[in-house]
Design a protein around this motif. Structure first.
Motif, PDB file in Angstrom:
ATOM      1  N   MET A 128      26.917  35.712 -36.051  1.00  5.85           N
ATOM      2  CA  MET A 128      28.166  35.730 -35.324  1.00  5.85           C
ATOM      3  C   MET A 128      28.384  37.105 -34.680  1.00  5.85           C
ATOM      4  O   MET A 128      28.833  37.192 -33.549  1.00  5.85           O
ATOM      5  N   TYR A 129      28.092  38.149 -35.458  1.00  3.72           N
ATOM      6  CA  TYR A 129      28.259  39.517 -34.957  1.00  3.72           C
ATOM      7  C   TYR A 129      27.368  39.754 -33.745  1.00  3.72           C
ATOM      8  O   TYR A 129      27.778  40.399 -32.780  1.00  3.72           O
ATOM      9  N   ILE A 146      28.897  38.151 -30.528  1.00  4.26           N
ATOM     10  CA  ILE A 146      30.038  38.941 -30.032  1.00  4.26           C
ATOM     11  C   ILE A 146      29.539  40.229 -29.377  1.00  4.26           C
ATOM     12  O   ILE A 146      30.017  40.615 -28.311  1.00  4.26           O
ATOM     13  N   THR A 149      30.067  41.074 -25.441  1.00  2.00           N
ATOM     14  CA  THR A 149      30.746  42.333 -25.118  1.00  2.00           C
ATOM     15  C   THR A 149      29.871  43.189 -24.212  1.00  2.00           C
ATOM     16  O   THR A 149      30.353  43.786 -23.240  1.00  2.00           O
TER      17      THR A 149
END
Length: 151
Positions: free
Chosen positions: A1-2, A5, A9
């Motif tokens: 998940m990190y 993101i 970004t």
């Protein structure tokens, strides 16, 4: 998940930086385009060419062009003048050029050192002709009726 993101970004930041650079490039382009139009319009319209022999003694070169766009253009050291020249030999309000129809009349405003047109002291208002040399103090201008692009 990190990782997802972080990747999203990263791409959003790259896109924002790209937009920022494109806007700066567009502003620079518009500024240069406006400067070119302004430079050409100064030469097309009647103007005074400030001459200088500083770079090559004995050879006069144009260092600045002052368009004569107002009905009355005053030249002197004072900030009230439309053309301000910092020459200690020039009076605060040295001379004025008045536009009448398509003609320009030059008058000395009671300057201490006087104004010379083609090496003749200006005592009364005179009609300027294309190529007239105007000397005030140690500053020399050449009057141009304009109409010619450089090139």
């Amino acid at each position: 998940m990190y990782e997802i993101i972080a990747m999203v970004t990263k791409y959003v930041l790259i896109f924002l930086i790209y937009l920022f650079i494109m806007r700066i490039a567009r502003l620079i382009y518009l500024d240069i385009k406006t400067m070119t139009v302004w430079e050409d319009s100064k030469v097309i319209n009647p103007h005074l060419k400030l001459m200088s022999s500083i770079e090559q003694p004995g050879v006069n070169t144009i260092t600045e062009i002052y368009p004569l766009k107002n009905l009355i253009t005053r030249v002197g050291r004072s900030l009230e003048c439309e053309i301000v020249i910092s020459d200690p030999h020039i009076s605060s309000l040295h001379l004025q050029i008045e536009k009448t129809h398509q003609e320009f009349i030059i008058s000395d405003l009671g300057s201490i050192n006087g104004t010379y047109i083609n090496d003749v002291k200006l005592l009364n208002p005179v009609l300027l002709k294309d190529g007239d040399e105007i000397l005030l103090g140690i500053t020399k201008f050449v009057f141009s009726e304009g109409g010619k692009l450089h090139g």
